[in-house]
Scaffold this motif. Structure first.
Motif, PDB file in Angstrom:
ATOM      1  N   PRO A   1       0.802  -1.230   0.000  1.00  0.00           N
ATOM      2  CA  PRO A   1       0.000   0.000   0.000  1.00  0.00           C
ATOM      3  C   PRO A   1       0.834   1.279   0.000  1.00  0.00           C
ATOM      4  N   GLY A   2       2.125   1.185   0.232  1.00  0.00           N
ATOM      5  CA  GLY A   2       2.966   2.373   0.241  1.00  0.00           C
ATOM      6  C   GLY A   2       2.559   3.365   1.309  1.00  0.00           C
ATOM      7  N   ALA A   3       2.384   4.630   0.903  1.00  0.00           N
ATOM      8  CA  ALA A   3       2.121   5.707   1.860  1.00  0.00           C
ATOM      9  C   ALA A   3       0.857   5.478   2.680  1.00  0.00           C
ATOM     10  N   LEU A   4      -0.124   4.800   2.124  1.00  0.00           N
ATOM     11  CA  LEU A   4      -1.389   4.593   2.843  1.00  0.00           C
ATOM     12  C   LEU A   4      -1.227   3.684   4.058  1.00  0.00           C
ATOM     13  N   ALA A   5      -0.094   3.002   4.152  1.00  0.00           N
ATOM     14  CA  ALA A   5       0.135   2.096   5.279  1.00  0.00           C
ATOM     15  C   ALA A   5       0.310   2.835   6.594  1.00  0.00           C
ATOM     16  N   VAL A   6       0.602   4.148   6.538  1.00  0.00           N
ATOM     17  CA  VAL A   6       0.827   4.879   7.790  1.00  0.00           C
ATOM     18  C   VAL A   6      -0.424   4.910   8.657  1.00  0.00           C
ATOM     19  N   LYS A   7      -1.597   4.708   8.052  1.00  0.00           N
ATOM     20  CA  LYS A   7      -2.839   4.729   8.818  1.00  0.00           C
ATOM     21  C   LYS A   7      -3.000   3.473   9.668  1.00  0.00           C
ATOM     22  N   ASN A   8      -2.607   2.332   9.104  1.00  0.00           N
ATOM     23  CA  ASN A   8      -2.706   1.061   9.844  1.00  0.00           C
ATOM     24  C   ASN A   8      -1.444   0.232   9.611  1.00  0.00           C
ATOM     25  N   PRO A   9      -0.311   0.677  10.146  1.00  0.00           N
ATOM     26  CA  PRO A   9       0.959  -0.002   9.837  1.00  0.00           C
ATOM     27  C   PRO A   9       1.029  -1.440  10.323  1.00  0.00           C
ATOM     28  N   ASP A  10       0.295  -1.776  11.374  1.00  0.00           N
ATOM     29  CA  ASP A  10       0.365  -3.128  11.931  1.00  0.00           C
ATOM     30  C   ASP A  10      -0.405  -4.142  11.102  1.00  0.00           C
ATOM     31  N   ASP A  11      -1.237  -3.659  10.170  1.00  0.00           N
ATOM     32  CA  ASP A  11      -2.050  -4.568   9.358  1.00  0.00           C
ATOM     33  C   ASP A  11      -1.334  -5.015   8.077  1.00  0.00           C
ATOM     34  N   ILE A  12      -0.136  -4.503   7.844  1.00  0.00           N
ATOM     35  CA  ILE A  12       0.570  -4.789   6.594  1.00  0.00           C
ATOM     36  C   ILE A  12       1.564  -5.924   6.804  1.00  0.00           C
ATOM     37  N   PRO A  13       1.412  -7.035   6.063  1.00  0.00           N
ATOM     38  CA  PRO A  13       2.366  -8.148   6.222  1.00  0.00           C
ATOM     39  C   PRO A  13       3.739  -7.772   5.675  1.00  0.00           C
ATOM     40  N   ASP A  14       4.792  -8.294   6.298  1.00  0.00           N
ATOM     41  CA  ASP A  14       6.151  -8.036   5.812  1.00  0.00           C
ATOM     42  C   ASP A  14       6.379  -8.746   4.483  1.00  0.00           C
ATOM     43  N   GLN A  15       6.833  -7.984   3.497  1.00  0.00           N
ATOM     44  CA  GLN A  15       7.129  -8.529   2.170  1.00  0.00           C
ATOM     45  C   GLN A  15       8.467  -7.955   1.699  1.00  0.00           C
ATOM     46  N   GLU A  16       9.067  -8.600   0.713  1.00  0.00           N
ATOM     47  CA  GLU A  16      10.252  -8.015   0.102  1.00  0.00           C
ATOM     48  C   GLU A  16       9.844  -6.701  -0.548  1.00  0.00           C
ATOM     49  N   PRO A  17      10.556  -5.596  -0.247  1.00  0.00           N
ATOM     50  CA  PRO A  17      10.092  -4.278  -0.715  1.00  0.00           C
ATOM     51  C   PRO A  17      10.204  -4.108  -2.221  1.00  0.00           C
ATOM     52  N   ILE A  18       9.363  -3.222  -2.733  1.00  0.00           N
ATOM     53  CA  ILE A  18       9.422  -2.818  -4.139  1.00  0.00           C
ATOM     54  C   ILE A  18       9.728  -1.329  -4.210  1.00  0.00           C
ATOM     55  N   PRO A  19      10.301  -0.873  -5.320  1.00  0.00           N
ATOM     56  CA  PRO A  19      10.863  -1.645  -6.428  1.00  0.00           C
ATOM     57  C   PRO A  19      12.029  -2.520  -5.956  1.00  0.00           C
ATOM     58  N   SER A  20      12.389  -3.509  -6.744  1.00  0.00           N
ATOM     59  CA  SER A  20      13.566  -4.296  -6.395  1.00  0.00           C
ATOM     60  C   SER A  20      14.772  -3.360  -6.390  1.00  0.00           C
ATOM     61  N   TYR A  21      15.771  -3.694  -5.593  1.00  0.00           N
ATOM     62  CA  TYR A  21      16.926  -2.808  -5.477  1.00  0.00           C
ATOM     63  C   TYR A  21      17.564  -2.505  -6.829  1.00  0.00           C
ATOM     64  N   SER A  22      17.506  -3.456  -7.736  1.00  0.00           N
ATOM     65  CA  SER A  22      18.106  -3.224  -9.053  1.00  0.00           C
ATOM     66  C   SER A  22      17.296  -2.238  -9.893  1.00  0.00           C
ATOM     67  N   GLU A  23      16.056  -1.954  -9.481  1.00  0.00           N
ATOM     68  CA  GLU A  23      15.189  -1.062 -10.253  1.00  0.00           C
ATOM     69  C   GLU A  23      15.022   0.318  -9.645  1.00  0.00           C
ATOM     70  N   VAL A  24      15.383   0.478  -8.371  1.00  0.00           N
ATOM     71  CA  VAL A  24      15.073   1.721  -7.668  1.00  0.00           C
ATOM     72  C   VAL A  24      15.666   2.936  -8.367  1.00  0.00           C
ATOM     73  N   PHE A  25      16.913   2.839  -8.764  1.00  0.00           N
ATOM     74  CA  PHE A  25      17.598   3.983  -9.362  1.00  0.00           C
ATOM     75  C   PHE A  25      16.856   4.507 -10.591  1.00  0.00           C
ATOM     76  N   ASP A  26      16.233   3.614 -11.346  1.00  0.00           N
ATOM     77  CA  ASP A  26      15.526   4.007 -12.572  1.00  0.00           C
ATOM     78  C   ASP A  26      14.018   4.077 -12.388  1.00  0.00           C
ATOM     79  N   ASP A  27      13.546   4.081 -11.141  1.00  0.00           N
ATOM     80  CA  ASP A  27      12.109   4.178 -10.871  1.00  0.00           C
ATOM     81  C   ASP A  27      11.712   5.657 -10.883  1.00  0.00           C
TER      82      ASP A  27
END
Length: 662
Positions: free
Chosen positions: A399-425
Motif C-alpha cells: 500500500p505504500g504511503a497509505l500504510a501509515v494509517k494502519n501499519p500493523d495490518d501490513i504483512p512483511d514482504q520483500e520491498p518494491i521496487p527491487s533494489y536493481s530497479e530503484v535507481f531508474d524508478d
C-alpha cells in the motif's frame, strides 16, 4: 617532405613521467580522504596534449605523412588491454560486492567505458561527480579516459587538416598556422568552459568541448617550448612553485562548483611551470625529484594507478565504510600501485610491444568479447530477480504511503521496487524527456491524462521536487476527465529568486508567459525547500505561486517539500540495513523549512496547501520503507512507486478544491 614540419624537441622528458605519477597520486589522495577535486586530471590532459603532439609532429617530420590506421592501432594497443582487463574485474566483483540498486547503472557505465563515451553517459544521466549523496559506480572515473580517447581522435583530425593545408597551398609559415589553430581551439574552449561552468557545472564537468583547451595548452607548450628560454634560477623557483601549487589546488580553492572553468587555469599553470623548469638542469630543481628513477618508474604505471584506485575505493566504501582511515587509504594506494605494475607487466606490455598486430588484436578482441558476455549475463540476472518479485506483488501487500494509517495490518514482504530497479524508478516526465534538462531554457511541456475533451487542466510546475509527484497526480486523476501538464526543469524552483538573464530565470519567465493565456485550472508546485533554513528562498517560491493566483486567477496547490537527507538513503538501506538507516534518518535535520511552513499555513488563506510529512513516518519515526515500498531513490527524490501510492491522498485534495463538479 625533406624538411621537418616543425622543429621540436622529441627527447624523453623524465620530469614529465614524474609529473604523471604526482597527478595520479593527487587524484587518489583527494578521492580517498578529502572527497574533492585535486586538479590532477587536468594535469593529465595537459601532459596528454604535450605528448601526443610531440608524437604526431615527430611522425610527420619522419615520414612526411600521417595515416589513421597506424595511429589508431598504436592507441588501441596502448589503451584497450588495461581498460578491458580492469572492466572485466569490475564486472565479476560487481555481482558479489556491489549493491543491486546501482548494478544496472554500473553495467551501462562499463559499456560506455569500453567504447570511450563514459563522460557523455554521466552527463546525460545528470551525474554530479562531487555530490557524495549520489551513488557512485566503480567505473565513474573512466570519464577522464573517455575524454582523452575522444581528444586523440580530434587531434588526428586537426593535424590531418594542418598537413592538408600545408601541402595543398605550399605553406611555409607552418608554426604560425599550427599556433593559430591551437590558439583558436584554446580560447574558444576556455571561454565556453567558463560560461558553461557558471550556468551548469555538472554538465560542464563531463563534456568534451569544455576540456579541449587543456589539451590545446599542452600542444602549444610542445610547439613553442624550444623558443622559451628560462634562467636556471628562475627555473628552480617556478618548478617548486608549480609542484607545491599543484599539491595544494584542492585545499586552497573551493573547487567543488568551479571546475572546469577559469579556476582550472591554476593547475594548468602549475604544470606549465614544472615543464618549463624541466628545460634546465639545476642542482636543486624539481626535475631532480620528478625525474628520479623511482618517479620515472611510477610514472610509467600512472595510468593504471589512476584506474585502479577508484575501483578499490568504491568496493571498499560499499562493503566496509564510507571513508577509509589513514592506514586503509594508504593500503588502497599501495594496492593500486602493485596492481598497476602487474597489469602493465603481464597484460598491457605483451600486447603493446608485440610486432604482430594480428596477435595483439586477437587478445584485445577476446577481452572485449568476454566483457560483453559478462554484461549480458549480469543483465539477465537482474531481469530474473525483478520478475521473481513482480510475480508476488498485489495492492494489499504493497500500500505504500497509505500504510501509515494502519501499519500493523501490513504483512512483511520483500520491498518494491527491487533494489536493481530503484535507481531508474522515475516519473513519466523523466522517462519520456518532458523534464527539462539544465542545459536548456526553452519550455518543454509533457501532456498526460485526457489530452482532448477534458474538463479541467492541472499543471505540475517546478524542479525535480515537483516532478516526483507526477506519479501521484496521474494516479489521482486517472478515473476523471483531467488533462495533466508537466512543466519541470531539473534544479530550478518555480521562484522569483532568479535573474532574468539566468537560464533558470529565463525558464521561469517562459512558464509565466505560457500560464498567462493557458487553459490551466490548477497549478501544483512544491513551495518550500526542506534542506534550507533560508526563509527568503521559501518566500520567493510562495511569492511566485501567489503571483499566479492573483494575476492569472489560477488555483494553486502548494506542497511542502519532502524530507531530505545529507546521505544517500537507498545506499544506506542496502549497505547498512533497515535499522541503522532508520536511526540515521531520525537523527538528521531533515526539515529545515518547518518554521516557515507553519507560518505560511497560518497566515496564507488564498493558496491551497498540503503537508505530506506524516506519510514519511510510522509511529512518529521517519522510515526508508513504508507499506513495503522503498521511499527514496537517492537522498531526496521519491521513487515513482511510492509517489503513486499517494494517489488517493491527492485525489481527495483535488476534489476538495473542486475543479470538476461531481
Amino acid at each position: 617532405m625533406k624538411q621537418p614540419l616543425i622543429n621540436i624537441e622529441s627527447k624523453f622528458r623524465p620530469e614529465i613521467e614524474g609529473l604523471r605519477v604526482v597527478a595520479a597520486l593527487l587524484v587518489a589522495v583527494y578521492h580517498i580522504w578529502l572527497n574533492r577535486v585535486s586538479g590532477g586530471v587536468d594535469v593529465f590532459f595537459v601532459i596528454s596534449g604535450f605528448l601526443i603532439t610531440t608524437s604526431i609532429v615527430s611522425t610527420i617530420n619522419r615520414t612526411g605523412e600521417y595515416r589513421f590506421l597506424p595511429y589508431v592501432t598504436k592507441l588501441m594497443k596502448r589503451l584497450l588491454p588495461s581498460v578491458f582487463f580492469i572492466l572485466a574485474i569490475v564486472l565479476v566483483l560487481s555481482w558479489f560486492l556491489l549493491p543491486k540498486s546501482i548494478l544496472d547503472k554500473t553495467l551501462h557505465e562499463v559499456f560506455a567505458s569500453m567504447f570511450f563515451y563514459q563522460n557523455w553517459q554521466l552527463a546525460f544521466s545528470s551525474t554530479d561527480y562531487l555530490d557524495s549523496s549520489q551513488m557512485k559506480t566503480p567505473v565513474e572515473h573512466f570519464w577522464a579516459l573517455s575524454i582523452q580517447g575522444q581528444f586523440y581522435i580530434i587531434w588526428f583530425l586537426v593535424f590531418t587538416l594542418i598537413l592538408f593545408l600545408i601541402k595543398k597551398y605550399k605553406l611555409t609559415k607552418v608554426k604560425t598556422l599550427i599556433n593559430t589553430i591551437l590558439v583558436i581551439l584554446f580560447v574558444s574552449s576556455l571561454i565556453y568552459s567558463i560560461y558553461l561552468t557558471s550556468v551548469n557545472q555538472p554538465w560542464a564537468y563531463f563534456i568534451t568541448m569544455t576540456r579541449v583547451w587543456e589539451f590545446a595548452l599542452g600542444s602549444l607548450l610542445c610547439i613553442n617550448l624550444s623558443l622559451i628560454k628560462v634562467n636556471k634560477y628562475i627555473a628552480t623557483v617556478i618548478g617548486w612553485l608549480g609542484l607545491i601549487g599543484l599539491v595544494l589546488t584542492g585545499i586552497v580553492f573551493n573547487v567543488s562548483e568551479m571546475f572546469p572553468g577559469y579556476i582550472a587555469l591554476w593547475p594548468m599553470t602549475c604544470a606549465l611551470f614544472i615543464v618549463l623548469s624541466g628545460t634546465r638542469d639545476t642542482k636543486y630543481g624539481v626535475k631532480r625529484f620528478l625525474g628520479s628513477p623511482v618517479m620515472v618508474k611510477l610514472g610509467g604505471i600512472a595510468f593504471g594507478i589512476y584506474l585502479w584506485h577508484w575501483v578499490l575505493l568504491e568496493f571498499y566504501r560499499y562493503n566496509v565504510q564510507e571513508t577509509p582511515g589513514f592506514i586503509v587509504g594508504t593500503l588502497i594506494i599501495i594496492s593500486s600501485i602493485a596492481l598497476s605494475f602487474l597489469m602493465t607487466r603481464f597484460i598491457e606490455e605483451p600486447i603493446r610491444s608485440s610486432k604482430d598486430n594480428k596477435f595483439s588484436f586477437k587478445r584485445i578482441g577476446l577481452m572485449g568479447s568476454v566483457n560483453v558476455l559478462l554484461i549480458a549475463s549480469l543483465l539477465i540476472g537482474v531481469y530474473i530477480d525483478k520478475n521473481k518479485l513482480e510475480n508476488n506483488i498485489n495492492d494489499k501487500n504493497y500500500p505504500g504511503a497509505l500504510a501509515v494509517k494502519n501499519p500493523d495490518d501490513i504483512p512483511d514482504q520483500e520491498p518494491i521496487p527491487s533494489y536493481s530497479e530503484v535507481f531508474d524508478d522515475l516519473p513519466k516526465a523523466h522517462l519520456d524527456g518532458s523534464n527539462q534538462g539544465l542545459k536548456e531554457s526553452d519550455l518543454k511541456i509533457g501532456k498526460y491524462g485526457k489530452t482532448e475533451n477534458y474538463d479541467a487542466t492541472i499543471a505540475l510546475i517546478g524542479s525535480s521536487h515537483s516532478e516526483h509527484w507526477l506519479g501521484a497526480i496521474l494516479e489521482a486523476t486517472k478515473d476523471d476527465n483531467y488533462r495533466v501538464l508537466n512543466m519541470t526543469r531539473s534544479g530550478t524552483r518555480f521562484s522569483t529568486g532568479y535573474a532574468d538573464d539566468d537560464l533558470k530565470g529565463i525558464w521561469v519567465n517562459n512558464v509565466l508567459d505560457y500560464l498567462k493565456d493557458a487553459d490551466v485550472d490548477l497549478v501544483i508546485s512544491h513551495a518550500t525547500a526542506s534542506d534550507s533554513p533560508n526563509n527568503k528562498i521559501q518566500q520567493q517560491m510562495v511569492d511566485q505561486l501567489q503571483y499566479v493566483k492573483d494575476e492569472y486567477g489560477i488555483e494553486v496547490l502548494a506542497i511542502r517539500d519532502d524530507p531530505r537527507y545529507s546521505f544517500n538513503v537507498l545506499e544506506s538501506l542496502e549497505t547498512d540495513g533497515l535499522e541503522e538507516t532508520t536511526k540515521k534518518m531520525n537523527s538528521a535535520d531533515n526539515q529545515k523549512d518547518e518554521s516557515f511552513w507553519r507560518q505560511f499555513e497560518k497566515e496564507n488563506k488564498s493558496l491551497h496547501k498540503i503537508d505530506l510529512t506524516d506519510y514519511f513516518k510510522v509511529n512518529g519515526k521517519f522510515q526508508p520503507i513504508i507499506g513495503n515500498v522503498i521511499i527514496y531513490r537517492d537522498n531526496r527524490h521519491l521513487t515513482n512507486t511510492y509517489s503513486e501510492s499517494f494517489g488517493p491522498v491527492f485525489e481527495e485534495k483535488i476534489n476538495e478544491i473542486g475543479l470538476i463538479e461531481k
